[in-house]
Scaffold this motif. Structure first.
Motif, PDB file in Angstrom:
ATOM      1  N   ALA A   1       0.835  -1.206   0.000  1.00 39.26           N
ATOM      2  CA  ALA A   1       0.000   0.000   0.000  1.00 39.26           C
ATOM      3  C   ALA A   1       0.865   1.250   0.000  1.00 39.26           C
ATOM      4  N   LYS A   2       1.922   1.237   0.796  1.00 41.16           N
ATOM      5  CA  LYS A   2       2.843   2.383   0.849  1.00 41.16           C
ATOM      6  C   LYS A   2       3.536   2.565  -0.497  1.00 41.16           C
ATOM      7  N   GLU A   3       3.976   1.459  -1.087  1.00 40.07           N
ATOM      8  CA  GLU A   3       4.637   1.531  -2.389  1.00 40.07           C
ATOM      9  C   GLU A   3       3.694   2.080  -3.455  1.00 40.07           C
ATOM     10  N   LEU A   4       2.425   1.652  -3.417  1.00 42.49           N
ATOM     11  CA  LEU A   4       1.441   2.142  -4.372  1.00 42.49           C
ATOM     12  C   LEU A   4       1.181   3.632  -4.184  1.00 42.49           C
ATOM     13  N   GLN A   5       1.084   4.090  -2.944  1.00 46.30           N
ATOM     14  CA  GLN A   5       0.886   5.522  -2.685  1.00 46.30           C
ATOM     15  C   GLN A   5       2.074   6.344  -3.187  1.00 46.30           C
ATOM     16  N   ASP A   6       3.280   5.816  -2.998  1.00 43.75           N
ATOM     17  CA  ASP A   6       4.469   6.512  -3.501  1.00 43.75           C
ATOM     18  C   ASP A   6       4.447   6.607  -5.022  1.00 43.75           C
ATOM     19  N   GLU A   7       4.036   5.531  -5.690  1.00 47.85           N
ATOM     20  CA  GLU A   7       3.962   5.545  -7.155  1.00 47.85           C
ATOM     21  C   GLU A   7       2.898   6.522  -7.638  1.00 47.85           C
ATOM     22  N   ILE A   8       1.786   6.631  -6.905  1.00 50.04           N
ATOM     23  CA  ILE A   8       0.740   7.579  -7.280  1.00 50.04           C
ATOM     24  C   ILE A   8       1.254   9.008  -7.150  1.00 50.04           C
ATOM     25  N   LEU A   9       1.945   9.296  -6.060  1.00 49.06           N
ATOM     26  CA  LEU A   9       2.511  10.648  -5.886  1.00 49.06           C
ATOM     27  C   LEU A   9       3.532  10.965  -6.973  1.00 49.06           C
ATOM     28  N   GLU A  10       4.357   9.991  -7.308  1.00 55.97           N
ATOM     29  CA  GLU A  10       5.352  10.183  -8.370  1.00 55.97           C
ATOM     30  C   GLU A  10       4.676  10.456  -9.712  1.00 55.97           C
ATOM     31  N   ALA A  11       3.600   9.708  -9.995  1.00 57.61           N
ATOM     32  CA  ALA A  11       2.876   9.912 -11.249  1.00 57.61           C
ATOM     33  C   ALA A  11       2.206  11.287 -11.271  1.00 57.61           C
ATOM     34  N   ARG A  12       1.650  11.715 -10.135  1.00 59.30           N
ATOM     35  CA  ARG A  12       1.025  13.035 -10.063  1.00 59.30           C
ATOM     36  C   ARG A  12       2.051  14.133 -10.324  1.00 59.30           C
ATOM     37  N   LYS A  13       3.229  14.001  -9.700  1.00 58.01           N
ATOM     38  CA  LYS A  13       4.280  15.004  -9.910  1.00 58.01           C
ATOM     39  C   LYS A  13       4.711  15.040 -11.363  1.00 58.01           C
ATOM     40  N   ASP A  14       4.816  13.880 -11.980  1.00 57.79           N
ATOM     41  CA  ASP A  14       5.214  13.805 -13.384  1.00 57.79           C
ATOM     42  C   ASP A  14       4.157  14.460 -14.281  1.00 57.79           C
ATOM     43  N   LEU A  15       2.881  14.207 -13.987  1.00 60.64           N
ATOM     44  CA  LEU A  15       1.816  14.813 -14.787  1.00 60.64           C
ATOM     45  C   LEU A  15       1.751  16.326 -14.587  1.00 60.64           C
ATOM     46  N   ILE A  16       1.948  16.784 -13.361  1.00 60.71           N
ATOM     47  CA  ILE A  16       1.965  18.222 -13.091  1.00 60.71           C
ATOM     48  C   ILE A  16       3.122  18.880 -13.838  1.00 60.71           C
ATOM     49  N   ALA A  17       4.264  18.226 -13.876  1.00 60.68           N
ATOM     50  CA  ALA A  17       5.436  18.761 -14.613  1.00 60.68           C
ATOM     51  C   ALA A  17       5.148  18.849 -16.102  1.00 60.68           C
ATOM     52  N   LYS A  18       4.259  17.975 -16.603  1.00 61.05           N
ATOM     53  CA  LYS A  18       3.924  18.009 -18.037  1.00 61.05           C
ATOM     54  C   LYS A  18       2.755  18.937 -18.322  1.00 61.05           C
ATOM     55  N   GLY A  19       2.189  19.585 -17.288  1.00 61.15           N
ATOM     56  CA  GLY A  19       1.161  20.593 -17.517  1.00 61.15           C
ATOM     57  C   GLY A  19      -0.247  20.136 -17.204  1.00 61.15           C
ATOM     58  N   PHE A  20      -0.435  18.972 -16.646  1.00 60.46           N
ATOM     59  CA  PHE A  20      -1.772  18.498 -16.306  1.00 60.46           C
ATOM     60  C   PHE A  20      -2.240  19.157 -15.024  1.00 60.46           C
ATOM     61  N   ARG A  21      -3.520  19.544 -14.983  1.00 62.08           N
ATOM     62  CA  ARG A  21      -4.076  20.187 -13.791  1.00 62.08           C
ATOM     63  C   ARG A  21      -5.093  19.243 -13.139  1.00 62.08           C
ATOM     64  N   PHE A  22      -4.927  19.014 -11.839  1.00 63.82           N
ATOM     65  CA  PHE A  22      -5.863  18.207 -11.076  1.00 63.82           C
ATOM     66  C   PHE A  22      -6.924  19.102 -10.462  1.00 63.82           C
ATOM     67  N   ARG A  23      -8.114  18.574 -10.194  1.00 65.75           N
ATOM     68  CA  ARG A  23      -9.224  19.375  -9.662  1.00 65.75           C
ATOM     69  C   ARG A  23      -9.109  19.589  -8.155  1.00 65.75           C
ATOM     70  N   ASP A  24      -8.368  18.796  -7.430  1.00 67.72           N
ATOM     71  CA  ASP A  24      -8.335  18.922  -5.973  1.00 67.72           C
ATOM     72  C   ASP A  24      -7.438  20.068  -5.602  1.00 67.72           C
TER      73      ASP A  24
END
Length: 94
Positions: A71-94
């Motif tokens: 579960a911890k590893e999955l949460q870390d991967e989700i955060l990494e993916a979010r950071k990568d998407l934000i760096a590419k210009g994606f905007r999240f609603r939260d």
């Protein structure tokens, strides 16, 4: 032999003697005495299979192991993916 062939073979091991008794090809004192029980045998087997299936699902659900490391590893991967998407210009609603 595929799984389908194996299960069809098992079904035929039950169906051939069952149908020969029900259709009257084989008649003995035993089959005459317990003919109703023999006719209801598929229904009984279906009920037993249903009870076994429900028991198996409930047992495996109740004994399901949590895995905090995964579960911890999955949460870390989700955060990494979010950071990568934000760096590419994606905007999240939260």
């Amino acid at each position: 032999m595929t799984n389908l062939q194996r299960w069809l073979f098992y079904a035929s091991l039950f169906a051939v003697p069952y149908l020969s008794i029900c259709l009257g090809t084989v008649q003995t004192q035993f089959t005459n005495k317990y003919f109703l029980h023999i006719q209801l045998l598929p229904l009984l087997l279906l009920v037993i299979f249903g009870i076994y299936s429900v028991w198996t699902v409930l047992y495996r659900t109740l004994t399901f192991n949590d895995c905090p490391e995964a579960a911890k590893e999955l949460q870390d991967e989700i955060l990494e993916a979010r950071k990568d998407l934000i760096a590419k210009g994606f905007r999240f609603r939260d």
